[in-house]
Motif scaffolding. Structure first.
Motif, PDB file in Angstrom:
ATOM      1  N   SER A 118      -6.930  26.662   2.907  1.00 30.48           N
ATOM      2  CA  SER A 118      -7.624  26.230   4.118  1.00 30.48           C
ATOM      3  C   SER A 118      -9.127  26.331   3.905  1.00 30.48           C
ATOM      4  CB  SER A 118      -7.195  27.073   5.318  1.00 30.48           C
ATOM      5  OG  SER A 118      -7.526  28.435   5.098  1.00 30.48           O
TER       6      SER A 118
ATOM      7  N   ARG B  71      -9.482  19.293   1.305  1.00 34.57           N
ATOM      8  CA  ARG B  71      -8.794  18.164   0.690  1.00 34.57           C
ATOM      9  C   ARG B  71      -9.562  17.577  -0.474  1.00 34.57           C
ATOM     10  NH1 ARG B  71      -5.856  14.911   5.690  1.00 34.57           N
ATOM     11  NH2 ARG B  71      -4.670  16.706   6.449  1.00 34.57           N
TER      12      ARG B  71
ATOM     13  N   ASN C 192      -3.726  14.510  -2.835  1.00 36.85           N
ATOM     14  CA  ASN C 192      -2.695  13.474  -2.842  1.00 36.85           C
ATOM     15  C   ASN C 192      -1.977  13.374  -4.179  1.00 36.85           C
ATOM     16  OD1 ASN C 192      -1.333  11.485  -1.321  1.00 36.85           O
ATOM     17  ND2 ASN C 192      -2.491   9.866  -2.337  1.00 36.85           N
TER      18      ASN C 192
ATOM     19  N   ASP D 129       0.763  19.143  -0.913  1.00 34.44           N
ATOM     20  CA  ASP D 129       1.010  18.485   0.364  1.00 34.44           C
ATOM     21  C   ASP D 129      -0.205  18.681   1.254  1.00 34.44           C
ATOM     22  OD1 ASP D 129       3.659  18.723   2.909  1.00 34.44           O
ATOM     23  OD2 ASP D 129       1.860  17.489   2.770  1.00 34.44           O
ATOM     24  N   ASP D 130      -0.906  17.601   1.507  1.00 32.21           N
ATOM     25  CA  ASP D 130      -2.094  17.646   2.370  1.00 32.21           C
ATOM     26  C   ASP D 130      -1.843  17.007   3.730  1.00 32.21           C
ATOM     27  OD1 ASP D 130      -3.530  17.215  -0.645  1.00 32.21           O
ATOM     28  OD2 ASP D 130      -4.457  18.697   0.689  1.00 32.21           O
ATOM     29  N   SER D 131      -0.579  16.750   4.041  1.00 31.93           N
ATOM     30  CA  SER D 131      -0.285  15.981   5.250  1.00 31.93           C
ATOM     31  C   SER D 131      -0.690  16.709   6.521  1.00 31.93           C
ATOM     32  CB  SER D 131       1.206  15.637   5.298  1.00 31.93           C
ATOM     33  OG  SER D 131       1.979  16.821   5.291  1.00 31.93           O
ATOM     34  N   LYS D 132      -0.527  17.994   6.544  1.00 27.42           N
ATOM     35  CA  LYS D 132      -0.891  18.764   7.735  1.00 27.42           C
ATOM     36  C   LYS D 132      -1.813  19.899   7.308  1.00 27.42           C
ATOM     37  CE  LYS D 132       1.247  20.597  11.903  1.00 27.42           C
ATOM     38  NZ  LYS D 132       2.539  20.925  12.563  1.00 27.42           N
ATOM     39  N   ASN D 133      -1.233  20.981   6.863  1.00 23.38           N
ATOM     40  CA  ASN D 133      -2.000  22.019   6.176  1.00 23.38           C
ATOM     41  C   ASN D 133      -1.837  21.801   4.681  1.00 23.38           C
ATOM     42  OD1 ASN D 133      -2.633  23.356   8.652  1.00 23.38           O
ATOM     43  ND2 ASN D 133      -0.540  24.133   8.655  1.00 23.38           N
ATOM     44  N   THR D 134      -2.794  22.258   3.917  1.00 20.64           N
ATOM     45  CA  THR D 134      -2.715  22.047   2.477  1.00 20.64           C
ATOM     46  C   THR D 134      -1.906  23.161   1.824  1.00 20.64           C
ATOM     47  OG1 THR D 134      -4.806  20.850   2.408  1.00 20.64           O
ATOM     48  CG2 THR D 134      -4.058  21.852   0.361  1.00 20.64           C
TER      49      THR D 134
END
Length: 125
Positions: free
Chosen positions: A24, A29, A53, A72-77
């Motif tokens: 975080s 990202r 990604n 996985d960066d879709s919500k939290n990394t």
């Protein structure tokens, strides 16, 4: 950047283990997130790294073909390191780390500016 690694433990040689790193912070990202390991008396060794990604993935020679990193960066990394066919020499404290660099021929600890606490992996023979 804050990093929290988890998932270490004891496994028999030939077995599998999965490590996770929750990351975080501002602009997380854009960071390359990586794994290093350090055995007692040894130097900190590069294991794997992944950019946002999963665009670029890097592995150290000792783990290539046995370990798989994903992000996985879709919500939290979250960065996951799947470790298969574990060997006694894989035993170490594993660290999650963050770097503002996107590419490196050979990733070094000095390339990473943020570090999480380590998680211990023990492999019994």
């Amino acid at each position: 950047v804050q990093l929290q690694a988890s998932g270490g433990g004891l496994v028999q040689a030939g077995g599998s283990l999965r490590l996770s790193c929750a990351a975080s912070g501002r602009r997380i990202r854009s960071y390359t997130l990586g794994w290093f390991r350090q055995a007692p008396g040894g130097e900190r060794e590069f294991v794997s790294a992944v950019t946002w990604n999963n665009d670029h993935i890097f592995y150290g020679a000792a783990v290539k073909g046995r370990f798989t990193v994903s992000r996985d960066d879709s919500k939290n990394t979250v960065v996951t390191l799947q470790m298969n066919s574990l060997k006694p020499e894989d035993a170490a404290v594993y660290y999650c780390a963050g770097s503002a660099r996107l590419h490196a021929g050979n990733w070094r600890p000095s390339d990473f500016t943020s570090w999480g606490q380590g998680t211990l992996v023990t492999v019994s023979s």
